[in-house]
Design an enzyme around this catalytic site. Structure first.
Site, short mmCIF file in Angstrom:
data_model
loop_
_atom_site.label_atom_id
_atom_site.label_comp_id
_atom_site.label_asym_id
_atom_site.label_seq_id
_atom_site.Cartn_x
_atom_site.Cartn_y
_atom_site.Cartn_z
N HIS A 175 -3.54 -9.46 2.67
CA HIS A 175 -4.98 -9.49 2.92
C HIS A 175 -5.29 -10.53 3.99
O HIS A 175 -4.63 -11.57 4.07
CB HIS A 175 -5.74 -9.85 1.65
N ARG A 231 -1.92 -2.42 -6.95
CA ARG A 231 -2.18 -3.67 -6.26
C ARG A 231 -3.20 -4.50 -7.04
O ARG A 231 -3.10 -5.73 -7.13
CB ARG A 231 -2.69 -3.39 -4.83
N LYS A 270 -2.60 -2.65 7.95
CA LYS A 270 -4.06 -2.54 8.05
C LYS A 270 -4.65 -3.69 8.87
O LYS A 270 -5.59 -3.50 9.66
CB LYS A 270 -4.67 -2.54 6.65
N TYR A 302 -4.47 -23.72 7.73
CA TYR A 302 -3.38 -24.45 7.10
C TYR A 302 -2.26 -23.51 6.67
O TYR A 302 -1.12 -23.91 6.51
CB TYR A 302 -3.90 -25.22 5.89
N ARG A 340 0.85 -1.19 0.00
CA ARG A 340 0.00 0.00 0.00
C ARG A 340 0.88 1.24 0.00
O ARG A 340 1.99 1.23 0.56
CB ARG A 340 -0.91 0.01 1.23
N HIS A 378 -2.87 3.17 -5.49
CA HIS A 378 -3.42 1.93 -4.92
C HIS A 378 -3.82 0.95 -6.03
O HIS A 378 -3.86 -0.27 -5.81
CB HIS A 378 -4.63 2.25 -4.05
#
Length: 390
Positions: free
Chosen positions: A348, A324, A261, A358, A234, A321
């Site tokens: 994320h 991304r 974030k 996992y 970001r 941005h």
């Protein structure tokens, strides 16, 4: 002399309303519950104000409270508001300020801290700010939201969420018996048709030409934008990057949790191109500052507008941005890298708890290969056989 007697009040069981005179009534409910109410009128407006349960408030006390209430109304005083003050129940405005004070320390975005309260000041306080948080109902909240629901849909959704947060806080503090009927409010509002606005992004096929144009002139803003592209980070993470986070020997950039974030430390594997970029940034070091991309003011980072200006100077209307999204589209449409790997690169949060369980590691080495391929694509348009193309 009133019409009712203490004996009659105890004996009454038939549901109904029984007048004592001067606006005082005994209310008997269908299940036998009894309560006092006084009817007052001022400037043509009639109000029915509760005075308490008949099991706790005697006839004599009810008459005294009725007299006080009538006097307050005649003097222009709101008796309900005065009673709330005595009970210590805050208004919605006061409750919102308390909620903001309690929560703001956990918010990383300074802009969000300011907007949280200012949005309520602009759109909620004028109508419901001075109402008791205990008595605020769905109808009043619906009217507040309806005024901006179609004109400012995104703002309206945020105001809705913030009102709900304040009311839920009031329930937890014991100021209310229950939350707002949000499902009822939502059904009573018109349907919003505005589509989600995505950040405008450069198509991945255009990245080699874009990168060549970006590198045609060297400024700190352009170098920061290149770092955004090569790391898929970001813009705020890049602008606030510090040299203490960069390990050029290990080719990693470790962003601390407090600047992420998701609130978790994120390790970015640096491609050879990214390492060379950070090496170039050593020439821009300023004494007394650990910032990799220092701004013009001493000790201050670059502003977000500096990256936007770099794009506008190139005649582009995309956003920083948006790169991304460019990276994510490239992974999805041109490679066989799994989606989970791309999501990890973008830092994320994985909503699927099974996958998250996992995926305990950072998959650093796999991401290193992917970021190396991305750097090759952005610079030369060639993946150098690192990534399998579909």
């Amino acid at each position: 002399m009133g019409k009712l007697t203490a004996t009659a009040v105890k004996a009454m069981s038939e549901p109904g309303r029984y007048g004592d005179g001067d606006g005082l009534f005994l209310l008997v409910g269908k299940r036998g519950g009894k309560s006092w109410m006084v009817r007052v009128q001022k400037a043509g407006r009639r109000r029915d104000i509760g005075l308490g349960s008949a099991s706790k408030v005697s006839l004599a006390l009810a008459r005294e409270r009725a007299r006080l209430t009538r006097s307050q109304v005649e003097a222009g005083i709101d008796p309900v508001a005065e009673r709330r003050k005595a009970a210590g129940v805050p208004t919605f405005r006061e409750a919102a300020a308390l909620v903001h004070a309690e929560h703001k320390a956990s918010w990383k975005n300074g802009k969000h801290k300011d907007q949280w309260l200012s949005s309520l000041e602009a759109h909620a306080f004028p109508d419901i700010g001075d109402r008791s948080v205990a008595e605020l109902d769905a109808a009043a909240v619906r009217d507040v939201l309806a005024a901006i629901w179609l004109k400012k849909p995104e703002t309206a959704r945020r105001v809705r969420q913030r009102i709900r947060t304040v009311i839920d806080w009031a329930v937890a503090k014991g100021y209310r018996d229950g939350p707002l009927a949000m499902a009822v409010i939502d059904k009573a509002l018109p349907r919003q048709r505005e589509r989600v606005k995505h950040h405008k992004a450069v198509p991945y096929a255009e990245m080699p030409a874009f990168m060549a144009a970006l590198r045609a002139r060297e400024t700190i803003g352009r170098l920061a934008l290149e770092a955004v592209i090569l790391t898929a980070a970001r813009s705020g993470e890049v602008r606030l990057a510090e040299w203490s986070e960069i390990d050029l020997d290990a080719a990693t950039w470790t962003i601390p949790a407090e600047r992420m974030k998701a609130g978790r430390e994120h390790v970015v594997p640096l491609s050879d191109a990214a390492v060379r970029l950070f090496e170039r940034m050593k020439a821009y070091k300023r004494g007394g500052s650990d910032l990799v991309f220092p701004g013009q003011a001493k000790g201050k980072p670059l502003s977000d507008m500096t990256l936007t200006k770099a794009l506008r100077d190139m005649g582009r209307d995309e956003t920083a941005h948006g790169f991304r999204s460019t990276f994510r589209d490239w992974v999805a449409e041109q490679t066989n890298w799994p989606a989970e790997l791309a999501e990890a690169a973008l830092a994320h949060v994985i909503n699927d708890k099974t996958i998250a369980a996992y995926q305990r590691g950072t998959m650093l080495e796999k991401r290193r290969q992917m970021m190396a391929a991305w750097a090759s694509v952005t610079i030369s348009g060639c993946a150098r056989n690192v990534v399998a193309m579909r």
